[in-house]
Design a protein around this motif. Structure first.
Motif, short mmCIF file in Angstrom:
data_model
loop_
_atom_site.label_atom_id
_atom_site.label_comp_id
_atom_site.label_asym_id
_atom_site.label_seq_id
_atom_site.Cartn_x
_atom_site.Cartn_y
_atom_site.Cartn_z
N MET A 1 0.85 -1.21 0.00
CA MET A 1 0.00 0.00 0.00
C MET A 1 0.88 1.26 0.00
O MET A 1 1.82 1.37 0.78
CB MET A 1 -0.90 0.01 1.23
CG MET A 1 -1.86 1.17 1.28
SD MET A 1 -2.96 1.07 2.72
CE MET A 1 -3.86 2.58 2.52
N ILE A 2 0.58 2.19 -0.91
CA ILE A 2 1.37 3.42 -1.01
C ILE A 2 1.03 4.38 0.13
O ILE A 2 -0.14 4.63 0.42
CB ILE A 2 1.11 4.11 -2.37
CG1 ILE A 2 1.55 3.20 -3.52
CG2 ILE A 2 1.85 5.45 -2.43
CD1 ILE A 2 1.22 3.75 -4.88
N GLN A 3 2.06 4.89 0.78
CA GLN A 3 1.88 5.83 1.88
C GLN A 3 2.23 7.23 1.40
O GLN A 3 3.16 7.43 0.62
CB GLN A 3 2.77 5.44 3.05
CG GLN A 3 2.48 6.19 4.35
CD GLN A 3 3.37 5.73 5.48
OE1 GLN A 3 4.58 5.92 5.45
NE2 GLN A 3 2.76 5.08 6.47
N ARG A 4 1.46 8.22 1.88
CA ARG A 4 1.70 9.61 1.49
C ARG A 4 1.95 10.46 2.74
O ARG A 4 1.12 10.50 3.64
CB ARG A 4 0.49 10.17 0.73
CG ARG A 4 0.25 9.51 -0.61
CD ARG A 4 -1.13 9.86 -1.17
NE ARG A 4 -1.34 9.30 -2.48
CZ ARG A 4 -1.72 8.04 -2.69
NH1 ARG A 4 -1.90 7.23 -1.65
NH2 ARG A 4 -1.91 7.61 -3.92
N LYS A 5 3.09 11.16 2.72
CA LYS A 5 3.46 12.01 3.84
C LYS A 5 3.42 13.47 3.39
O LYS A 5 3.93 13.82 2.32
CB LYS A 5 4.86 11.65 4.33
CG LYS A 5 5.29 12.40 5.58
CD LYS A 5 6.69 11.99 6.02
CE LYS A 5 6.73 10.54 6.47
NZ LYS A 5 8.06 10.17 7.01
N ILE A 6 2.81 14.33 4.17
CA ILE A 6 2.69 15.74 3.82
C ILE A 6 4.06 16.43 3.83
O ILE A 6 4.84 16.28 4.76
CB ILE A 6 1.76 16.48 4.80
CG1 ILE A 6 0.33 15.94 4.69
CG2 ILE A 6 1.76 17.98 4.53
CD1 ILE A 6 -0.64 16.55 5.69
N ILE A 7 4.32 17.17 2.73
CA ILE A 7 5.53 18.00 2.65
C ILE A 7 5.15 19.46 2.91
O ILE A 7 5.81 20.16 3.67
CB ILE A 7 6.20 17.90 1.27
CG1 ILE A 7 6.58 16.47 0.95
CG2 ILE A 7 7.43 18.81 1.20
CD1 ILE A 7 7.13 16.31 -0.45
N HIS A 8 4.08 19.91 2.24
CA HIS A 8 3.60 21.29 2.41
C HIS A 8 2.08 21.29 2.49
O HIS A 8 1.41 20.58 1.74
CB HIS A 8 4.01 22.17 1.21
CG HIS A 8 5.48 22.28 1.00
ND1 HIS A 8 6.29 23.06 1.80
CD2 HIS A 8 6.29 21.71 0.07
CE1 HIS A 8 7.55 22.96 1.38
NE2 HIS A 8 7.57 22.15 0.33
N VAL A 9 1.54 22.09 3.40
CA VAL A 9 0.10 22.33 3.45
C VAL A 9 -0.16 23.60 2.65
O VAL A 9 0.30 24.68 3.02
CB VAL A 9 -0.40 22.49 4.90
CG1 VAL A 9 -1.90 22.84 4.91
CG2 VAL A 9 -0.14 21.23 5.70
N LEU A 10 -0.91 23.47 1.54
CA LEU A 10 -1.14 24.60 0.65
C LEU A 10 -2.45 25.33 0.95
O LEU A 10 -2.59 26.51 0.68
CB LEU A 10 -1.10 24.13 -0.81
CG LEU A 10 0.20 23.42 -1.23
CD1 LEU A 10 0.11 22.96 -2.68
CD2 LEU A 10 1.40 24.33 -1.03
N SER A 11 -3.42 24.59 1.47
CA SER A 11 -4.69 25.19 1.91
C SER A 11 -5.44 24.12 2.70
O SER A 11 -4.95 23.00 2.87
CB SER A 11 -5.53 25.64 0.71
OG SER A 11 -6.13 24.54 0.06
N HIS A 12 -6.62 24.46 3.17
CA HIS A 12 -7.43 23.46 3.89
C HIS A 12 -7.73 22.25 3.01
O HIS A 12 -7.95 21.16 3.52
CB HIS A 12 -8.75 24.08 4.35
CG HIS A 12 -8.61 25.02 5.51
ND1 HIS A 12 -7.50 25.04 6.33
CD2 HIS A 12 -9.46 25.97 6.00
CE1 HIS A 12 -7.65 25.95 7.26
NE2 HIS A 12 -8.83 26.54 7.08
#
Length: 278
Positions: A1-12
């Motif tokens: 399963m591919i995991q996604r980690k936040i690098i930048h929060v661009l908006s809500h």
């Protein structure tokens, strides 16, 4: 399963992520960025749309944008891209992300300084790319509302071109060259006495002209079984079509077959009848 980690929060509703596969993406989802911070994991269920940034060149350009542009403008622009992608057929090119953020950032800056850049091909773009123009018009309303600006109507055509080149993967310069040529032909047709407005007749003529240019460029012209009859019944329209074909030939550096000139004459005749020309 591919995991996604936040690098930048661009908006809500928009975040940039790093996938466990090594790729980067722009992920969209209602509230996906709300109270989130870099390093947090995003769940698949939170994502409604996602754009992968495949190449290092695109990623590098986007990283530059992240450091040079207000994050609010980036986030709002990404929401515009998600909206456009959801309403237009064809997967968008990954290059639209940095390109459109860059364009909108400068458009907002110009607007705040009171500088208005005219789009000389706004009329042609509106009729050539109706779907993109319709979506772009809604996008401008969204930008005005969320960025507290009043972008001029000319920006609708600029955004429409961005959407068109993104969905067709056509080089922006090539697409603009076609728009420029259509504008030249229409201007020449006006000199020959034709009138153009926002009627269906004009839309039909511009659509035919665009299709004709595409066929000539791709060398996929079609036979006209009505050529003889068109020449006989509409000599004035055919004469004008020959003149317009010379302009097309000069610009495209390709001959325009008589069959295609006949089709062009037929459309000119309809336009002439509508405007009451003798």
């Amino acid at each position: 399963m591919i995991q996604r980690k936040i690098i930048h929060v661009l908006s809500h509703n928009v975040v940039m992520t790093k996938l466990s596969t090594g790729k980067n993406s722009i992920a969209f989802g209602k509230g996906i960025g709300f109270k989130k911070e870099p390093g947090m994991i995003i769940q698949d269920a939170d994502i409604s749309q996602e754009f992968l940034l495949h190449t290092s060149e695109v990623l590098e350009h986007y990283e530059h944008i992240l450091h040079a542009v207000d994050v609010k403008i980036i986030g709002i622009t990404e929401e515009v891209i998600a909206y456009a992608q959801g309403h237009l057929e064809g997967e968008f090119s990954e290059t639209i992300h940095a390109a459109l953020v860059d364009h909108i950032n400068f458009a907002v800056e110009r607007c705040k300084r009171g500088v208005h850049i005219l789009n000389p091909f706004a009329y042609e773009i509106k009729h050539l790319y109706e779907e993109e123009y319709r979506i772009a018009s809604k996008a401008i309303d969204f930008l005005n509302q969320h960025l507290d600006v009043r972008l001029p109507d000319d920006e609708i055509a600029f955004l429409a071109m961005h959407f068109h080149t993104a969905r067709t993967k056509v080089e922006k310069g090539t697409a603009l060259a076609v728009v420029r040529l259509v504008a030249q032909v229409i201007e020449r047709a006006k000199e020959l006495g034709l009138d153009f407005d926002n009627s269906f007749s004009t839309v039909r003529f511009i659509s035919h002209l665009k299709a004709l240019i595409d066929r000539i460029m791709e060398q996929k012209t079609i036979r006209n079984p009505l050529l003889g009859k068109i020449c006989e019944e509409y000599p004035l329209a055919f004469q004008k079509a020959v003149l317009l074909a010379e302009l097309l030939k000069t610009n495209l550096q390709k001959p325009i077959p008589m069959d295609e000139i006949g089709f062009l004459a037929l459309h000119l005749e309809r336009q002439m009848q509508r405007s009451g020309m003798d």
